[in-house]
Design an enzyme around this catalytic site. Sequence first.
Site, PDB file in Angstrom:
ATOM      1  N   ARG A  50       0.840  -1.209   0.000  1.00 22.79           N
ATOM      2  CA  ARG A  50       0.000   0.000   0.000  1.00 22.79           C
ATOM      3  C   ARG A  50       0.874   1.258   0.000  1.00 22.79           C
ATOM      4  O   ARG A  50       0.558   2.253  -0.646  1.00 22.79           O
ATOM      5  CB  ARG A  50      -0.942  -0.010   1.210  1.00 22.79           C
ATOM      6  CG  ARG A  50      -1.893   1.178   1.193  1.00 22.79           C
ATOM      7  CD  ARG A  50      -2.979   1.067   2.244  1.00 22.79           C
ATOM      8  NE  ARG A  50      -2.438   1.163   3.587  1.00 22.79           N
ATOM      9  CZ  ARG A  50      -3.138   0.909   4.688  1.00 22.79           C
ATOM     10  NH1 ARG A  50      -4.401   0.524   4.608  1.00 22.79           N
ATOM     11  NH2 ARG A  50      -2.574   1.022   5.876  1.00 22.79           N
ATOM     12  N   LYS A 145      -2.824   7.200   1.284  1.00 29.96           N
ATOM     13  CA  LYS A 145      -2.638   7.395   2.721  1.00 29.96           C
ATOM     14  C   LYS A 145      -1.820   8.657   2.977  1.00 29.96           C
ATOM     15  O   LYS A 145      -0.639   8.616   3.323  1.00 29.96           O
ATOM     16  CB  LYS A 145      -1.999   6.143   3.356  1.00 29.96           C
ATOM     17  CG  LYS A 145      -2.347   6.007   4.825  1.00 29.96           C
ATOM     18  CD  LYS A 145      -2.256   4.588   5.291  1.00 29.96           C
ATOM     19  CE  LYS A 145      -2.389   4.448   6.804  1.00 29.96           C
ATOM     20  NZ  LYS A 145      -3.497   5.151   7.414  1.00 29.96           N
TER      21      LYS A 145
HETATM   22  N1  PDD Z   1      -5.384   4.502  10.073  1.00 28.98           N
HETATM   23  N2  PDD Z   1      -9.350   4.467   6.993  1.00 28.98           N
HETATM   24  C1  PDD Z   1      -8.544   5.470   7.366  1.00 28.98           C
HETATM   25  C2  PDD Z   1      -8.913   6.861   6.984  1.00 28.98           C
HETATM   26  C3  PDD Z   1      -7.366   5.194   8.080  1.00 28.98           C
HETATM   27  O1  PDD Z   1      -6.539   6.198   8.408  1.00 28.98           O
HETATM   28  C4  PDD Z   1      -7.061   3.860   8.444  1.00 28.98           C
HETATM   29  C5  PDD Z   1      -5.814   3.516   9.208  1.00 28.98           C
HETATM   30  C6  PDD Z   1      -7.966   2.848   8.071  1.00 28.98           C
HETATM   31  C7  PDD Z   1      -7.719   1.394   8.405  1.00 28.98           C
HETATM   32  O2  PDD Z   1      -6.652   0.873   7.672  1.00 28.98           O
HETATM   33  P1  PDD Z   1      -5.724  -0.297   8.250  1.00 28.98           P
HETATM   34  O3  PDD Z   1      -6.621  -1.434   8.532  1.00 28.98           O
HETATM   35  O4  PDD Z   1      -4.795  -0.565   7.145  1.00 28.98           O
HETATM   36  O5  PDD Z   1      -5.083   0.224   9.497  1.00 28.98           O
HETATM   37  C8  PDD Z   1      -9.079   3.184   7.326  1.00 28.98           C
HETATM   38  C9  PDD Z   1      -4.189   4.374  10.856  1.00 28.98           C
HETATM   39  C10 PDD Z   1      -4.233   3.238  11.801  1.00 28.98           C
HETATM   40  C11 PDD Z   1      -3.868   5.691  11.503  1.00 28.98           C
HETATM   41  O6  PDD Z   1      -3.993   6.704  10.812  1.00 28.98           O
HETATM   42  O7  PDD Z   1      -3.504   5.722  12.675  1.00 28.98           O
END
Ligand code: PDD
Length: 282
Positions: A50, A145
């Site tokens: 990712r 991200k």
């Molecule tokens: N955040 N959606 C958003 C907007 C996010 O920022 C995140 C993760 C997720 C979940 O993704 P994952 O399962 O890959 O952690 C969904 C991280 C944990 C953070 O910003 O702290």
Amino acid sequence: MIVYYNGDYIEKKQVIISPDDRGFLFADGTYEVIRVYHHRIFRLDNHLQRLRRSLQEIEIDHMDVSFLRETGETLIQRNPEIARDAVMYIQITRGAAPRHHEFPDQIQPTVYAALSRCPVERNQIVRGIKIILQPDQRWGRCDIKSIALLPNILAAEEARRQDAYEAVFVRDGIITEGTRTNIAAVFNGQVHTHPIGHHILGGITRDIVLELCGKMDIPVIEKPISEEQIMLADEVFLMGTTTEIGPVIQVNEIKIGEGSPGPVTKQLRKAFQGLIDNPDQY
Ligand code: PDD
């Protein structure tokens, strides 16, 4: 605390970041948050994949991030106490240069990686959590991200003020995702969640949950859920690296299902714990 900064392992307080860094000036960068359980990095390959995609989308694409596996392992060795249950944070910005909007020529990305304690306690969520709905004021590429998280921060702070664990965004009447989590709802034993696209981040935990549903013969429907529908769900849960699978028992002032974690959520939490307990699954 030993951290990684541009090729060196140094004490966190010795890190010097330029005020010209485009992360600081423009939020021109990307990041990952990865879980470390029992001194092992959970699903690193998925996170690196990712990260590569985010870097490509924002055109910091001359960087091979494969070295971050070794970086993570070194950070775990150097910070053994914390690495029992931690998060590894990685941030890559375009680098430092005098402030002009356009990409500077010949700029070196800034790379920072560090471990820290997971900000979420399991017993904070196990009995069920409240979420609030907030307007989705973010941009059109939530699949990247980006470190630009102001709308997420403002919504998360509003949630805290309303004694909620998380704020979940609503765009044109559709539930998209939380400030740091994806979201799913259960209707008649089927798991519904927003499809992948530009309006949500493709969460690694979301992928794992869909994988587990496949193995457990739980039907999945990747289809948007409306603001009205979610209130009528049998179960709702959040998915994220820090939250894992978080049972939602209240949306705004409305109780969900019986007001306690539902059977599908509990089954998925148990299966997820099974993955954590089995390092072969990392
Ligand atoms: N955040 N959606 C958003 C907007 C996010 O920022 C995140 C993760 C997720 C979940 O993704 P994952 O399962 O890959 O952690 C969904 C991280 C944990 C953070 O910003 O702290």
